[in-house]
Each structure stands twice: as C-alpha cells, then as structure tokens.
Motif scaffolding. Structure first.
Motif, PDB file in Angstrom:
ATOM      1  N   ALA A   1     -10.899  -1.062  -6.955  1.00  0.00           N
ATOM      2  CA  ALA A   1      -9.883  -1.794  -7.713  1.00  0.00           C
ATOM      3  C   ALA A   1      -8.885  -0.849  -8.358  1.00  0.00           C
ATOM      4  O   ALA A   1      -9.267   0.083  -9.078  1.00  0.00           O
ATOM      5  CB  ALA A   1     -10.552  -2.674  -8.762  1.00  0.00           C
ATOM      6  N   GLY A   2      -7.616  -1.065  -8.098  1.00  0.00           N
ATOM      7  CA  GLY A   2      -6.555  -0.257  -8.685  1.00  0.00           C
ATOM      8  C   GLY A   2      -6.274   1.047  -7.960  1.00  0.00           C
ATOM      9  O   GLY A   2      -5.293   1.720  -8.248  1.00  0.00           O
ATOM     10  N   ARG A   3      -7.118   1.406  -7.023  1.00  0.00           N
ATOM     11  CA  ARG A   3      -6.922   2.665  -6.312  1.00  0.00           C
ATOM     12  C   ARG A   3      -5.951   2.464  -5.149  1.00  0.00           C
ATOM     13  O   ARG A   3      -6.101   1.526  -4.370  1.00  0.00           O
ATOM     14  CB  ARG A   3      -8.250   3.196  -5.790  1.00  0.00           C
ATOM     15  CG  ARG A   3      -8.154   4.648  -5.301  1.00  0.00           C
ATOM     16  CD  ARG A   3      -9.456   5.143  -4.717  1.00  0.00           C
ATOM     17  NE  ARG A   3     -10.582   4.988  -5.643  1.00  0.00           N
ATOM     18  CZ  ARG A   3     -11.826   5.345  -5.343  1.00  0.00           C
ATOM     19  NH1 ARG A   3     -12.100   5.864  -4.154  1.00  0.00           N
ATOM     20  NH2 ARG A   3     -12.778   5.186  -6.233  1.00  0.00           N
ATOM     21  N   PRO A   4      -4.959   3.329  -5.005  1.00  0.00           N
ATOM     22  CA  PRO A   4      -4.007   3.188  -3.895  1.00  0.00           C
ATOM     23  C   PRO A   4      -4.678   3.424  -2.548  1.00  0.00           C
ATOM     24  O   PRO A   4      -5.645   4.186  -2.437  1.00  0.00           O
ATOM     25  CB  PRO A   4      -2.963   4.281  -4.174  1.00  0.00           C
ATOM     26  CG  PRO A   4      -3.139   4.645  -5.610  1.00  0.00           C
ATOM     27  CD  PRO A   4      -4.589   4.431  -5.912  1.00  0.00           C
ATOM     28  N   VAL A   5      -4.148   2.770  -1.533  1.00  0.00           N
ATOM     29  CA  VAL A   5      -4.697   2.911  -0.182  1.00  0.00           C
ATOM     30  C   VAL A   5      -4.770   4.368   0.243  1.00  0.00           C
ATOM     31  O   VAL A   5      -5.749   4.821   0.836  1.00  0.00           O
ATOM     32  CB  VAL A   5      -3.831   2.110   0.825  1.00  0.00           C
ATOM     33  CG1 VAL A   5      -4.223   2.443   2.257  1.00  0.00           C
ATOM     34  CG2 VAL A   5      -3.969   0.611   0.566  1.00  0.00           C
ATOM     35  N   GLY A   6      -3.734   5.120  -0.081  1.00  0.00           N
ATOM     36  CA  GLY A   6      -3.658   6.511   0.353  1.00  0.00           C
ATOM     37  C   GLY A   6      -4.721   7.408  -0.260  1.00  0.00           C
ATOM     38  O   GLY A   6      -4.936   8.525   0.228  1.00  0.00           O
ATOM     39  N   ARG A   7      -5.403   6.933  -1.310  1.00  0.00           N
ATOM     40  CA  ARG A   7      -6.418   7.752  -1.970  1.00  0.00           C
ATOM     41  C   ARG A   7      -7.844   7.324  -1.613  1.00  0.00           C
ATOM     42  O   ARG A   7      -8.799   7.812  -2.208  1.00  0.00           O
ATOM     43  CB  ARG A   7      -6.222   7.694  -3.478  1.00  0.00           C
ATOM     44  CG  ARG A   7      -4.921   8.347  -3.950  1.00  0.00           C
ATOM     45  CD  ARG A   7      -4.839   8.359  -5.451  1.00  0.00           C
ATOM     46  NE  ARG A   7      -5.976   9.047  -6.057  1.00  0.00           N
ATOM     47  CZ  ARG A   7      -6.242   9.038  -7.361  1.00  0.00           C
ATOM     48  NH1 ARG A   7      -5.442   8.368  -8.190  1.00  0.00           N
ATOM     49  NH2 ARG A   7      -7.280   9.689  -7.841  1.00  0.00           N
ATOM     50  N   VAL A   8      -7.957   6.416  -0.651  1.00  0.00           N
ATOM     51  CA  VAL A   8      -9.274   5.974  -0.197  1.00  0.00           C
ATOM     52  C   VAL A   8      -9.530   6.552   1.187  1.00  0.00           C
ATOM     53  O   VAL A   8      -8.725   6.384   2.101  1.00  0.00           O
ATOM     54  CB  VAL A   8      -9.365   4.433  -0.157  1.00  0.00           C
ATOM     55  CG1 VAL A   8     -10.714   4.001   0.426  1.00  0.00           C
ATOM     56  CG2 VAL A   8      -9.190   3.864  -1.554  1.00  0.00           C
TER      57      VAL A   8
ATOM     58  N   VAL B   1      -0.011   1.183  -2.043  1.00  0.00           N
ATOM     59  CA  VAL B   1      -0.456  -0.182  -2.367  1.00  0.00           C
ATOM     60  C   VAL B   1      -1.863  -0.124  -2.967  1.00  0.00           C
ATOM     61  O   VAL B   1      -2.784   0.406  -2.340  1.00  0.00           O
ATOM     62  CB  VAL B   1      -0.466  -1.075  -1.109  1.00  0.00           C
ATOM     63  CG1 VAL B   1      -1.110  -2.427  -1.416  1.00  0.00           C
ATOM     64  CG2 VAL B   1       0.943  -1.268  -0.581  1.00  0.00           C
ATOM     65  N   PRO B   2      -2.075  -0.653  -4.193  1.00  0.00           N
ATOM     66  CA  PRO B   2      -3.410  -0.611  -4.806  1.00  0.00           C
ATOM     67  C   PRO B   2      -4.294  -1.750  -4.308  1.00  0.00           C
ATOM     68  O   PRO B   2      -3.824  -2.842  -4.019  1.00  0.00           O
ATOM     69  CB  PRO B   2      -3.107  -0.782  -6.292  1.00  0.00           C
ATOM     70  CG  PRO B   2      -1.860  -1.603  -6.322  1.00  0.00           C
ATOM     71  CD  PRO B   2      -1.062  -1.204  -5.116  1.00  0.00           C
ATOM     72  N   PHE B   3      -5.581  -1.475  -4.220  1.00  0.00           N
ATOM     73  CA  PHE B   3      -6.549  -2.511  -3.858  1.00  0.00           C
ATOM     74  C   PHE B   3      -6.823  -3.391  -5.073  1.00  0.00           C
ATOM     75  O   PHE B   3      -6.746  -2.938  -6.213  1.00  0.00           O
ATOM     76  CB  PHE B   3      -7.854  -1.893  -3.379  1.00  0.00           C
ATOM     77  CG  PHE B   3      -7.756  -1.229  -2.035  1.00  0.00           C
ATOM     78  CD1 PHE B   3      -7.624  -1.984  -0.877  1.00  0.00           C
ATOM     79  CD2 PHE B   3      -7.801   0.156  -1.930  1.00  0.00           C
ATOM     80  CE1 PHE B   3      -7.542  -1.373   0.362  1.00  0.00           C
ATOM     81  CE2 PHE B   3      -7.720   0.771  -0.692  1.00  0.00           C
ATOM     82  CZ  PHE B   3      -7.588  -0.001   0.462  1.00  0.00           C
ATOM     83  N   GLU B   4      -7.174  -4.652  -4.814  1.00  0.00           N
ATOM     84  CA  GLU B   4      -7.538  -5.584  -5.872  1.00  0.00           C
ATOM     85  C   GLU B   4      -8.836  -6.297  -5.496  1.00  0.00           C
ATOM     86  O   GLU B   4      -9.114  -6.495  -4.312  1.00  0.00           O
ATOM     87  CB  GLU B   4      -6.441  -6.634  -6.084  1.00  0.00           C
ATOM     88  CG  GLU B   4      -5.136  -6.075  -6.601  1.00  0.00           C
ATOM     89  CD  GLU B   4      -4.112  -7.175  -6.866  1.00  0.00           C
ATOM     90  OE1 GLU B   4      -4.495  -8.375  -6.738  1.00  0.00           O
ATOM     91  OE2 GLU B   4      -2.965  -6.850  -7.191  1.00  0.00           O
ATOM     92  N   PRO B   5      -9.662  -6.681  -6.482  1.00  0.00           N
ATOM     93  CA  PRO B   5     -10.864  -7.464  -6.181  1.00  0.00           C
ATOM     94  C   PRO B   5     -10.487  -8.730  -5.419  1.00  0.00           C
ATOM     95  O   PRO B   5      -9.493  -9.385  -5.727  1.00  0.00           O
ATOM     96  CB  PRO B   5     -11.430  -7.795  -7.564  1.00  0.00           C
ATOM     97  CG  PRO B   5     -10.911  -6.704  -8.447  1.00  0.00           C
ATOM     98  CD  PRO B   5      -9.542  -6.382  -7.932  1.00  0.00           C
ATOM     99  N   GLY B   6     -11.286  -9.075  -4.426  1.00  0.00           N
ATOM    100  CA  GLY B   6     -11.010 -10.263  -3.635  1.00  0.00           C
ATOM    101  C   GLY B   6     -10.146 -10.003  -2.421  1.00  0.00           C
ATOM    102  O   GLY B   6      -9.979 -10.901  -1.577  1.00  0.00           O
ATOM    103  N   ASP B   7      -9.582  -8.797  -2.296  1.00  0.00           N
ATOM    104  CA  ASP B   7      -8.802  -8.460  -1.109  1.00  0.00           C
ATOM    105  C   ASP B   7      -9.680  -8.550   0.136  1.00  0.00           C
ATOM    106  O   ASP B   7     -10.829  -8.095   0.130  1.00  0.00           O
ATOM    107  CB  ASP B   7      -8.255  -7.031  -1.202  1.00  0.00           C
ATOM    108  CG  ASP B   7      -7.028  -6.920  -2.095  1.00  0.00           C
ATOM    109  OD1 ASP B   7      -6.512  -7.973  -2.523  1.00  0.00           O
ATOM    110  OD2 ASP B   7      -6.598  -5.781  -2.359  1.00  0.00           O
TER     111      ASP B   7
END
Length: 219
Positions: free
Chosen positions: A161-168, A192-198
């Motif tokens: 949650a809140g972490r950008p795609v590029g950092r995962v 783009v940050p991830f969110e719960p429920g994505d």
C-alpha cells in the motif's frame, strides 16, 4: 483483422458477432447448414463444410487469416483444426475452445494451439478470484510463451500500500500489465502507487506464481 471461426454453434456465432461489432472480417464455417438458415450471422461470410478437411480450409482461404478460432463442441475437431491451421496454412495465431477440462493438457503448441480457452476453468477462476484475496488466480494459459495471465488482489493490510510500482521487485519473467481499481484500468507506470483492493493482472510462468504471491503478502 481477418478471422476464421470453425464451429457455428451458440459459442461460434457469439464470437463471430462480437468480432463483427469490433470491425473485424469474419468467416464462419460449420458442417451443419441449418445453423446458418436458423440463425444467420449478418455480416459474416458463412460456409458449410468440415473444417477438419484441408480442402475446406483451403477453399476458405485460411492462409490469409490473421486468427483461426476452433470453437466447435468437439475437442478432437478443435485439435485437428488447430493443427491444420498452424502447420498447413501458417496462421500466426490459433485459439482453441476446450470443452472437456480433462483434455486441456492436449491443447498446446504440439497441436498448433497458441491460446486454449476452457470455459469451466474460466468460471472456476472467477469464483476463486471472488473469494481468494491475496492468492494468485490463473485466468488464461498462453501456450506460445509458456506463461499464464494471472490475477491477484491486494488485501486490506498489504505491505505494498502506497508503494510505487517502480519500487516493487516482481519475480523474474513476471510482468505487471495492468491494475484494476474501482472500475478503472490503470497502466502500471513506475510512479503509480498500489492501493489495498487493487487487482493486479500479471503475465508469469507457472514456476514463479508462488514467488508472486510472496511479493503481495510480504512486500
């Protein structure tokens, strides 16, 4: 695109109509002439013949098709159509319907199949997706690339949650292709940050699906 659909049953006719709506040129072939008189598909080229025969496929000009769809209700026929389309007419993309899930293992590149579509598997996948937050659910098998399109929904307490795609860091050979969020389709740009429920749609080989689940649950 030019698409040839073998099998003019309910499934084949539905596929043809959807393709026509999208502006594609569709040729529909079936052994039973009555399907065309009882429920014709307006806008499609309709032929009576056995698509398992080389002469019939040649008459249809399958060599000029961009996609061949084997959509009959007989798995044996779909395999033969797929093999002929790929080996004799060099159709670049062959999609085959799997009627009996027990036959699914046959539908691969050995029989000329690029994409195998099993209705029972798709329905089971949708059921699993509805109840399996955080689990990897296989939606579709891509035979040519040896990979699957899988879905995984981020739980409420996801460490992403809140972490950008590029950092995962996703597993090797796994590619995030889309994020589904609240009815929207989001292109996974690096910021783009991830969110719960994505709901994440990922193309990945089977051997890294467990690693993908670890990324979602552990970050």
């Amino acid at each position: 695109m030019r698409v040839v659909v073998a099998g003019a049953g309910v499934v084949g006719r539905s596929i043809a109509r959807e393709l026509l709506i999208s502006g594609h040129h569709v040729t529909l072939v079936d052994r039973n002439d009555s399907v065309f008189s009882d429920d014709p598909v307006e806008g499609a080229d309709q032929f009576t013949g056995d698509a398992c025969e080389l002469s019939v496929l040649s008459r249809l000009g399958v060599e000029d098709a961009d996609v061949m769809v084997a959509a009959t209700g007989d798995d044996k026929a779909n395999l033969v159509v797929s093999l002929l389309a790929k080996t004799e007419f060099a159709v670049s993309r062959v999609i085959a319907r799997v009627n009996n899930p027990r036959n699914e293992w046959l539908f691969d590149d050995r029989w000329g199949v690029d994409v195998a579509v099993s209705t029972p598997r798709l329905i089971v996948s949708m059921v699993e997706e509805a109840v399996s937050v955080g689990d990897v659910v296989r939606l579709l098998t891509l035979r040519r690339g040896g990979a699957n399109i899988v879905s995984v929904t981020l739980p409420e307490q996801t460490p992403l949650a809140g972490r950008p795609v590029g950092r995962v860091k996703f597993p090797r050979d796994a590619a995030l292709v889309a994020i589904l969020r609240g009815g929207r389709v989001i292109v996974p740009e690096p910021d783009v940050p991830f969110e719960p429920g994505d709901e994440l749609l990922v193309v990945a080989p089977e051997e890294v699906e467990a690693d993908l689940s670890d990324v979602v649950s552990q970050g």
